[in-house]
Design a protein around this motif. Structure first.
Motif, PDB file in Angstrom:
ATOM      1  N   PHE A 166       0.832  -1.201   0.000  1.00 13.37           N
ATOM      2  CA  PHE A 166       0.000   0.000   0.000  1.00 13.37           C
ATOM      3  C   PHE A 166       0.864   1.247   0.000  1.00 13.37           C
ATOM      4  O   PHE A 166       1.745   1.400   0.835  1.00 13.37           O
ATOM      5  N   TYR A 167       0.599   2.130  -0.932  1.00 19.47           N
ATOM      6  CA  TYR A 167       1.236   3.448  -0.988  1.00 19.47           C
ATOM      7  C   TYR A 167       0.092   4.452  -0.994  1.00 19.47           C
ATOM      8  O   TYR A 167      -0.425   4.799  -2.042  1.00 19.47           O
ATOM      9  N   LEU A 168      -0.309   4.879   0.196  1.00 20.15           N
ATOM     10  CA  LEU A 168      -1.520   5.685   0.309  1.00 20.15           C
ATOM     11  C   LEU A 168      -1.266   6.996   1.053  1.00 20.15           C
ATOM     12  O   LEU A 168      -0.434   7.067   1.954  1.00 20.15           O
ATOM     13  N   ASN A 169      -2.000   8.010   0.661  1.00 24.80           N
ATOM     14  CA  ASN A 169      -2.042   9.318   1.329  1.00 24.80           C
ATOM     15  C   ASN A 169      -0.718  10.061   1.293  1.00 24.80           C
ATOM     16  O   ASN A 169      -0.414  10.835   2.184  1.00 24.80           O
ATOM     17  N   ASP A 170       0.080   9.822   0.279  1.00 20.90           N
ATOM     18  CA  ASP A 170       1.302  10.598   0.053  1.00 20.90           C
ATOM     19  C   ASP A 170       2.199  10.662   1.292  1.00 20.90           C
ATOM     20  O   ASP A 170       2.714  11.705   1.652  1.00 20.90           O
ATOM     21  N   THR A 171       2.356   9.528   1.971  1.00 19.95           N
ATOM     22  CA  THR A 171       3.228   9.484   3.142  1.00 19.95           C
ATOM     23  C   THR A 171       4.496   8.723   2.797  1.00 19.95           C
ATOM     24  O   THR A 171       4.551   7.964   1.839  1.00 19.95           O
ATOM     25  N   GLN A 172       5.506   8.946   3.589  1.00 17.17           N
ATOM     26  CA  GLN A 172       6.754   8.205   3.411  1.00 17.17           C
ATOM     27  C   GLN A 172       6.630   6.793   3.981  1.00 17.17           C
ATOM     28  O   GLN A 172       7.407   5.914   3.659  1.00 17.17           O
ATOM     29  N   GLU A 173       5.660   6.596   4.862  1.00 20.52           N
ATOM     30  CA  GLU A 173       5.456   5.281   5.456  1.00 20.52           C
ATOM     31  C   GLU A 173       4.496   4.482   4.593  1.00 20.52           C
ATOM     32  O   GLU A 173       3.388   4.901   4.324  1.00 20.52           O
ATOM     33  N   ASN A 174       4.960   3.337   4.167  1.00 24.01           N
ATOM     34  CA  ASN A 174       4.131   2.458   3.354  1.00 24.01           C
ATOM     35  C   ASN A 174       3.845   1.196   4.152  1.00 24.01           C
ATOM     36  O   ASN A 174       4.531   0.889   5.119  1.00 24.01           O
ATOM     37  N   ASP A 175       2.835   0.477   3.749  1.00 22.67           N
ATOM     38  CA  ASP A 175       2.437  -0.718   4.474  1.00 22.67           C
ATOM     39  C   ASP A 175       2.308  -1.864   3.487  1.00 22.67           C
ATOM     40  O   ASP A 175       2.152  -1.642   2.284  1.00 22.67           O
ATOM     41  N   PHE A 176       2.410  -3.064   3.989  1.00 26.36           N
ATOM     42  CA  PHE A 176       2.178  -4.217   3.133  1.00 26.36           C
ATOM     43  C   PHE A 176       1.441  -5.286   3.914  1.00 26.36           C
ATOM     44  O   PHE A 176       1.430  -5.280   5.134  1.00 26.36           O
ATOM     45  N   GLU A 177       0.818  -6.153   3.170  1.00 32.55           N
ATOM     46  CA  GLU A 177       0.051  -7.248   3.766  1.00 32.55           C
ATOM     47  C   GLU A 177       0.352  -8.519   3.005  1.00 32.55           C
ATOM     48  O   GLU A 177       0.321  -8.539   1.772  1.00 32.55           O
TER      49      GLU A 177
END
Length: 84
Positions: free
Chosen positions: A12-23
Motif C-alpha cells: 500500500f502506498y496511500l495518502n502521500d506518506t513516506q510510510e508504506n504498508d504491506f500485507e
C-alpha cells in the motif's frame, strides 16, 4: 524434502506518506491459485473502493485516477521454497 509456495503480497502506498504498508494475503501451492486470488482482490478494490487498473502494469491499481502515485496498491507474487 522441499516444496515450492507462492506468497501473495499487497503493498500500500496511500495518502502521500513516506510510510508504506504491506500485507501478506496468503501462501498458495500453485502460482495460478495466487494469481486467481490477486484478481479477486483487485476486482473488489476496483468495484467497491474507487481504484482503477493501471494501463501499463497489471500489478498496480490506482485510487480514483490513472497515475495517482500518491494513492496506489502494488501486488506481487513471490515464489519461495520451503523445507518440509
Amino acid at each position: 524434502m522441499e516444496k515450492r509456495i507462492y506468497i501473495l503480497v499487497q503493498k500500500f502506498y496511500l495518502n502521500d506518506t513516506q510510510e508504506n504498508d504491506f500485507e501478506i494475503v496468503g501462501a498458495y501451492a500453485k502460482f495460478a491459485e495466487a494469481k486467481e486470488e490477486l484478481e479477486k482482490i483487485k476486482k473488489d478494490n476496483i468495484e467497491n473502493y474507487g481504484f482503477v487498473q493501471d494501463n501499463d502494469n497489471k500489478w498496480i491499481i490506482f485510487q480514483e485516477y490513472q497515475e495517482n502515485w500518491n494513492n496506489y496498491i502494488e501486488y506481487d507474487i513471490i515464489e519461495k521454497i520451503i523445507k518440509l
